[in-house]
Design a protein around this motif. Structure first.
Motif, PDB file in Angstrom:
ATOM      1  N   ASP A 266      38.417  43.487  46.560  1.00 12.52           N
ATOM      2  CA  ASP A 266      39.563  42.593  46.714  1.00 12.52           C
ATOM      3  C   ASP A 266      40.784  43.294  46.140  1.00 12.52           C
ATOM      4  N   PRO A 267      41.396  44.196  46.917  1.00 11.58           N
ATOM      5  CA  PRO A 267      42.410  45.090  46.337  1.00 11.58           C
ATOM      6  C   PRO A 267      43.740  44.431  46.015  1.00 11.58           C
ATOM      7  N   ALA A 268      44.105  43.344  46.712  1.00 14.49           N
ATOM      8  CA  ALA A 268      45.443  42.779  46.504  1.00 14.49           C
ATOM      9  C   ALA A 268      45.689  42.364  45.052  1.00 14.49           C
ATOM     10  N   PRO A 269      44.772  41.609  44.384  1.00 17.61           N
ATOM     11  CA  PRO A 269      45.030  41.230  42.986  1.00 17.61           C
ATOM     12  C   PRO A 269      45.000  42.422  42.032  1.00 17.61           C
ATOM     13  N   ALA A 270      44.347  43.509  42.438  1.00 14.63           N
ATOM     14  CA  ALA A 270      44.245  44.689  41.568  1.00 14.63           C
ATOM     15  C   ALA A 270      44.953  45.868  42.220  1.00 14.63           C
ATOM     16  N   LEU A 271      46.177  45.632  42.669  1.00 13.32           N
ATOM     17  CA  LEU A 271      46.866  46.617  43.497  1.00 13.32           C
ATOM     18  C   LEU A 271      47.030  47.978  42.820  1.00 13.32           C
ATOM     19  N   PRO A 272      47.469  48.066  41.557  1.00 13.66           N
ATOM     20  CA  PRO A 272      47.613  49.409  40.966  1.00 13.66           C
ATOM     21  C   PRO A 272      46.298  50.184  40.959  1.00 13.66           C
TER      22      PRO A 272
END
Length: 743
Positions: free
Chosen positions: A150-156
């Protein structure tokens, strides 16, 4: 032989996939592994993004049947394998549509990019962590897993992981991958604004709208990209729809015709008068045609042309096609939305698929499309009529070089096909040297019998020897295949070739640039496939073809060829190819067992009419026994009209024109009529001619006709197990009985 890179191992399938979806994904993965193609190569060949295709292979989305057909073609699968995959796809859709929709709502493009990058890299979580640490970033495996899932909440963290994965790609692929990740990351944090991708008609290049570029003779004027246009009857019908739209009444027209008959060019010529009136044109294609159309249809402005070239990619899309058809209907009937003009093109087979009502009790996959297309189809003939030929001649006399060449070389008024390059391929085929012609004939026979597009050079060269005359064979030199291949692959006007090599992909080129040409596969031009089906309809391939197929073709191709051999009473080869298919792990059942069994039960109950319908369905689904069993049933019942009805149905299915009514007792006139039709392979004419010669007491002549019918694939009409108990050899002679073993 050097194996080509097929990409690194794909991620394991999720445990919560439905059985049908898992079965479909597993089979796709197996077929891809056998092909040796990477995910990116496949995505390019079928015009899908690698991310979308990856989700298909991972069971996270379904694809359209049209896209599946293109995928199986790129994989080189035979027709029976394609149909089996289509069945799995339909079952998966029935089980998974709701679940797929709910999963898709929670996915993002960034997730898809990361999924593809990880698959291409083949790195484990631990290896990703090691690469990050070497670059000065320390992330735990659980953090990396969350960023991938789920990359959006953990973008960096997701971008750091993406950078590590991109570092494993070849240099040429890193920049496009980086740009794709950055675009997806921006979209993840900024909802994309709806953009109007239409533009004024005057700003469109017809080639960008998929109008075929014409052949360019040396005398063609500089800047002339298209030849002069010759209006025909369908143009007048289309102009009425366009004029009504210009006057304020929304409309739709779909031109229906065979390949390269001028459908898309006709649409382009029709909309040009709308350009001075300020009309715009919208051509939805990205990310897929149906997706783009469905997403953007609500934003179509008045005075817009909706350009749906190759309409099957829109209405035939399994998940969106029916919704899109309903949305298009709504667009056309709402006064506040218009005027708009919807234009499309279809091949006849697709038009029938979307407009023919289903059989009683059968599912109805296209009710919305059928309603949308009703009254909106405009047929486009294959050839110019006399009026069109006169108009084209006038343009040619006034300096239109492409039309002048088309008129000089085309046959039977097929000017549009020549302009698109097809007849030039045919001319090259007709004038080939014997050795190049032998290669092409072997390729044509393989394709018309159901082999996939990828034909190994080893198969073609071994098969070709049997197509040569004795004198041509005696004149072969040691390097004959090199010269024949060079001739068959030479470009036609710089754009096409009768045979063209399938691209091996950059990975194989880097690894083994000296790979043997015998390992390479070639594809026959589609136009020659189409022409060859007719030209070689009554010619059964020589023994060399079958030996080469046995030795060099994959299981799926062999199963298709075994079916063709059975239809032609070549029982020895049918049996050998079936056994070889099984040895290679391929399918040996056409997938119609249940339908065939139901037909047999119906026949035994005495309902021949019902059995005929079921056998026909089984035959259309690829069962080689169905029509044969039905013909036998009619023979046993003494129903000669039933056998003739089957022959007439087969002739209709193959596109033969109806035979004029002629009294078989009329003597030479009737025989001449039937003989001419029989020479083209018409099964109805062959059956009539056979019966005429039997009635006249000419058993030798009747046997000759039956053998000709067998060569054309209609042995089932003549109860061949009784006539030829052991079948026929490849050369058409009767196969003798095997000698009894000594006691």
């Amino acid at each position: 032989m050097t194996a080509r890179r097929a990409g690194r191992p794909m991620a394991a399938l999720r445990q919560d996939l439905s059985p049908a979806l898992r079965s479909f994904a597993v089979e796709l993965r197996r077929r891809r592994a056998e092909s040796g193609l990477t995910l990116r190569e496949l995505a390019r060949s079928i015009e899908l993004s690698p991310a979308s295709l990856s989700r298909v292979f991972n069971g996270e989305r379904l694809m359209s049947e049209a896209d599946l057909r293109r995928l199986t073609s790129s994989l080189g699968l035979a027709e029976d394998d394609t149909r089996a995959l289509e069945l799995r796809l339909r079952q998966a859709r029935a089980e998974e549509e709701a679940a797929t929709d709910s999963r898709a709502a929670g996915r993002s493009d960034l997730h898809d990019h990361l999924l593809v990058l990880r698959e291409e890299s083949g790195l484990s979580l631990r290896e990703i962590a090691q690469r990050l640490e070497a670059a000065g970033t320390r992330l735990g495996k659980s953090t990396i897993e969350r960023a991938l899932r789920d990359p959006a909440p953990a973008l960096p963290h997701a971008l750091q992981v993406a950078e590590a994965l991109i570092g494993t790609l070849p240099d040429a692929e890193r920049e496009p991958a980086t740009q794709g990740v950055l675009r997806a990351a921006r979209a993840a944090v900024t909802p994309p604004a709806v953009q109007d991708t239409s533009r004024p008609i005057s700003q469109w290049d017809p080639l960008d709208l998929e109008v075929h570029p014409a052949l360019r003779p040396a005398s063609t004027a500089v800047g002339q990209t298209l030849p002069g246009y010759v209006p025909r009857a369908h143009d007048r019908a289309l102009a009425r729809v366009v004029s009504a739209a210009a006057e304020g009444t929304s409309g739709m027209a779909v031109l229906v015709g065979s390949s390269s008959t001028g459908k898309t060019r006709a649409c382009w010529e029709a909309v040009k008068p709308l350009a001075p009136k300020g009309w715009r044109l919208w051509h939805p294609v990205d990310p897929t045609r149906a997706d783009a159309a469905l997403r953007g249809l609500d934003d179509v402005r008045p005075r817009t042309v909706v350009w749906l070239n190759e309409t099957q990619h829109y209405l035939g899309q399994p998940r969106h096609g029916e919704r899109l058809a309903a949305a298009l209907h709504d667009l056309l009937v709402r006064p506040g939305r218009g005027p708009v003009l919807v234009l499309g093109t279809l091949w006849p087979a697709y038009a029938h698929q979307y407009t023919d009502p289903p059989a009683p009790g059968a599912p109805d996959p296209h009710p919305q499309a059928r309603d949308l297309l009703a009254g909106r189809l405009i047929p486009v003939p294959d050839a110019f009529d006399q009026d069109a030929l006169r108009s084209a001649g006038a343009l040619a006399r006034h300096g239109d070089a492409p039309l002048a060449e088309a008129l000089a070389w085309s046959h039977a008024g097929r000017v549009p096909q020549f302009l698109a390059g097809g007849p030039e391929l045919l001319r090259r085929y007709d004038t080939s040297t014997p050795v190049a012609r032998a290669l092409l004939d072997a390729a044509i026979d393989a394709r018309r019998y159901g082999a996939g597009v990828a034909l190994p050079l080893s198969f073609l060269t071994e098969a070709a020897t049997g197509y040569l005359t004795d004198s041509a064979y005696d004149g072969l030199t040691g390097d004959w295949a090199v010269g024949a291949l060079a001739e068959a692959t030479a470009p036609v006007h710089g754009r096409m070739a009768p045979l063209r090599p399938l691209r091996p992909g950059p990975a194989r080129e880097r690894r083994d640039p000296e790979a043997s040409p015998a390992d390479q596969a070639f594809r026959l031009a589609d136009y020659l496939v189409q022409v060859g089906r007719t030209a070689r309809r009554t010619r059964f391939p020589p023994s060399s073809f079958w030996y080469a197929a046995y030795a060099h073709l994959p299981a799926g191709d062999l199963f298709a060829l075994s079916t063709a051999a059975f239809r032609s009473a070549r029982l020895t080869w049918a049996n050998q190819l079936i056994r070889r298919t099984a040895d290679l792990g391929g399918p040996v059942v056409a997938g119609t067992a249940a339908l065939y069994s139901k037909a047999a039960l119906t026949e035994r109950s005495g309902d021949l009419e019902g059995a005929e319908r079921l056998y026909q369905q089984a035959a259309e689904a690829g069962d080689p026994l169905a029509l044969f069993r039905l013909a036998q049933a009619y023979e046993r019942a003494g129903d000669t009209e039933g056998v003739e009805r089957l022959a007439r149905s087969a002739a209709d299915a193959e596109g033969f024109p109806p035979l004029p009514d002629a009294d078989p007792r009329a003597g030479e006139g009737a025989e001449l009529l039937y003989r001419r039709a029989a020479e083209t392979g018409d099964p109805h004419a062959l059956l009539r001619l056979f019966r005429m010669r039997e009635r006249d007491g000419d058993p030798v002549g009747a046997e000759h006709v039956a053998l000709k019918a067998a060569d054309a694939g209609y042995a089932w009409l003549f109860n061949f197990p009784v006539r030829w108990p052991n079948g026929l050899d490849a050369d058409g002679t009767i196969t003798p009985a095997f000698p009894e073993p000594d006691d």
